[in-house]
Design a protein around this motif. Structure first.
Motif, PDB file in Angstrom:
ATOM      1  N   VAL A 224       9.517 114.231 -28.488  1.00  0.00           N
ATOM      2  CA  VAL A 224      10.951 114.338 -28.245  1.00  0.00           C
ATOM      3  C   VAL A 224      11.638 114.588 -29.585  1.00  0.00           C
ATOM      4  N   ARG A 335      15.340 114.567 -22.497  1.00  0.00           N
ATOM      5  CA  ARG A 335      14.141 113.733 -22.433  1.00  0.00           C
ATOM      6  C   ARG A 335      14.480 112.242 -22.403  1.00  0.00           C
ATOM      7  N   ALA A 338      11.782 109.960 -20.742  1.00  0.00           N
ATOM      8  CA  ALA A 338      10.581 109.671 -21.541  1.00  0.00           C
ATOM      9  C   ALA A 338      10.869 108.610 -22.591  1.00  0.00           C
TER      10      ALA A 338
END
Length: 478
Positions: A224, A335, A338
């Protein structure tokens, strides 16, 4: 000649204490460093000896925790990277974005002070006072138990030689505990990413802070972009700090709950005697295990279990609210899911330093019902909105409890109808269970031992009559 009796571990232990406290002869300073689980650094060992001797002379009812902050700062500086202007600016920008996004999803007011950026050493120094406050009751109990154990086991001539051995041993025991606590806090400074990362309000209620070096290391384990991770963690930290600023009672309540739990830790003499009975004080590994393994901490009492359950519920409510608000505020990050999952895994597992604190104090600070609490807050948000959700933090009596985490639908119903009380909810559930009880349709014995049917009449000629032939509705006969 008959064999002379060999000195046992108790004799060696008394001799070590006698030399330490009376200043007579030479002892191996590294042995004391090993006993505290500390490195055998010559400079540090010299400081340790000075602190222990001062504690032996000045030992009283209180424990001097200044050594905790000193040791924590020393550990935190190992491998520390200085803050450069670009890193500090990036963190400040992340907090600015976080504040704007939080304004969209919560009614909790923003902070009045500018968020901070800490080095590891700064985090250790800023949080050491609260860690000391949390651990002080346990440190005091351990110091008292060691004092009583030595006082009861030492021969009279040794007591006369040492003078007020109880006072001296209390000071030494407290100092060793304070040093170990500093070791733990210094290691924590290498693991945490923010001020509120461990869930407990360690900073003042107006403060929020990131530790950029640790944020960068956290981001290394994710595929990320670093700026997304930085913004996400800034949102979490700012939400945590805003909540404690808004709910002024909350910080004092949690810290008081922790200290009250810790005050219930009483170390009996027989537990100290059992833990130390088989130890050779010349063996550094054995000494370190005895002092740092938590062997002196007794099993929790039922009262402590109940107190811990209440504390875990409150911590889960706090963390669950933060999770819910953070998820809403960071929905636009590609993201965010995540990052959130990594935060949850990391929080559930904890780190080595957190485990060391739990061993040292006998208290784990990670709530087990976090996911359920987050689901409850999400249900309230979906049904009633952010305003109704956030208003529940206005006072202690309004905050949901463990039953609400189990049954969020009852909480929502009660919030929609304020006249309905938790007792009403319990009565309604009990009544519903009674009406739905499948055993109600089963025959049971009457008072005379016969079989009594529920709602079915028997004719004198045979079995109970059923619905009339040709009557599809099965209506009653008249």
């Amino acid at each position: 000649m008959p064999d002379q009796p060999q000195p046992g571990p108790d004799d060696d232990f008394r001799e070590m204490l006698r030399k330490l406290l009376s200043g007579e002869g030479q002892i191996d300073p590294s042995q004391l460093a090993g006993a505290a689980g500390l490195p055998n650094d010559p400079t540090f060992v010299a400081n340790l000896m000075s602190q222990l001797q001062r504690a032996a002379q000045d030992g009283g009812d209180g424990i001097d925790f200044t050594v905790t902050a000193e040791r924590a700062a020393t550990i935190a500086r190992e491998g520390e990277q200085p803050l450069d202007p670009a890193t500090a600016q990036a963190a400040a920008q992340a907090f600015q974005v976080a504040a704007l996004w939080l304004d969209e999803v919560t009614t909790v007011a923003e902070l009045t002070s500018t968020p901070s950026v800490y080095t590891r050493e700064q985090w250790a120094k800023a949080t050491a006072p609260v860690w000391s406050q949390i651990a002080e009751p346990v440190a005091s109990s351990i110091a008292t138990a060691l004092t009583e154990a030595i006082d009861q086991r030492a021969p009279e001539e040794l007591k006369l030689m040492l003078g007020d051995v109880s006072k001296a041993m209390r000071g030494v025991g407290g100092a060793l505990f304070a040093i170990q606590l500093g070791q733990v806090v210094g290691q924590l400074a290498k693991e945490v990413v923010s001020g509120g990362d461990v869930g407990v309000p360690l900073l003042d209620e107006q403060l929020a802070a990131l530790v950029p070096q640790n944020v960068a290391e956290f981001a290394e384990g994710l595929d990320v972009p670093a700026d997304e991770v930085r913004i996400y963690l800034a949102v979490r930290e700012l939400a945590h700090a805003r909540l404690f600023r808004s709910a002024r009672w909350l910080r004092l309540h949690i810290i008081s709950s922790i200290t009250e739990y810790a005050k219930g830790v009483h170390i009996p003499f027989d537990r100290v005697e059992e833990s130390l009975s088989g130890i050779d004080p010349t063996d550094q590994e054995q000494l370190r295990d005895a002092l740092a393994s938590g062997a002196l901490i007794p099993p929790r009492t039922p009262e402590q279990d109940a107190a811990l359950a209440r504390l875990e519920t409150m911590l889960a409510l706090v963390e669950g609210w933060v999770d819910t608000v953070t998820a809403a505020a960071t929905a636009r990050l590609p993201r965010s899911g995540a990052i959130a999952e990594m935060v949850r895994r990391r929080r559930a597992a904890g780190g080595p330093a957190e485990s060391a604190f739990a061993t040292l104090v006998g208290l784990e600070l990670r709530p087990r019902r976090l996911r359920e609490a987050a689901a409850m807050w999400q249900r309230v948000t979906d049904e009633l909105g952010a305003g109704e959700r956030d208003a529940l933090w206005a006072a202690f009596d309004l905050v949901p409890g463990s039953d609400d985490i189990d049954a969020p639908e009852s909480l929502v119903a009660r919030l929609r109808d304020p006249s309905q009380t938790p007792e009403d909810d319990a009565f309604d559930r009990a009544l519903e269970d009674l009406l739905n009880d499948t055993t109600a349709d089963r025959p049971h014995e009457d008072e005379d031992g016969g079989i009594e049917d529920s709602g079915i009449e028997e004719s004198g000629d045979g079995p109970a009559a059923g619905p009339a032939d040709g009557d599809p509705q099965g209506g009653p006969r008249h």
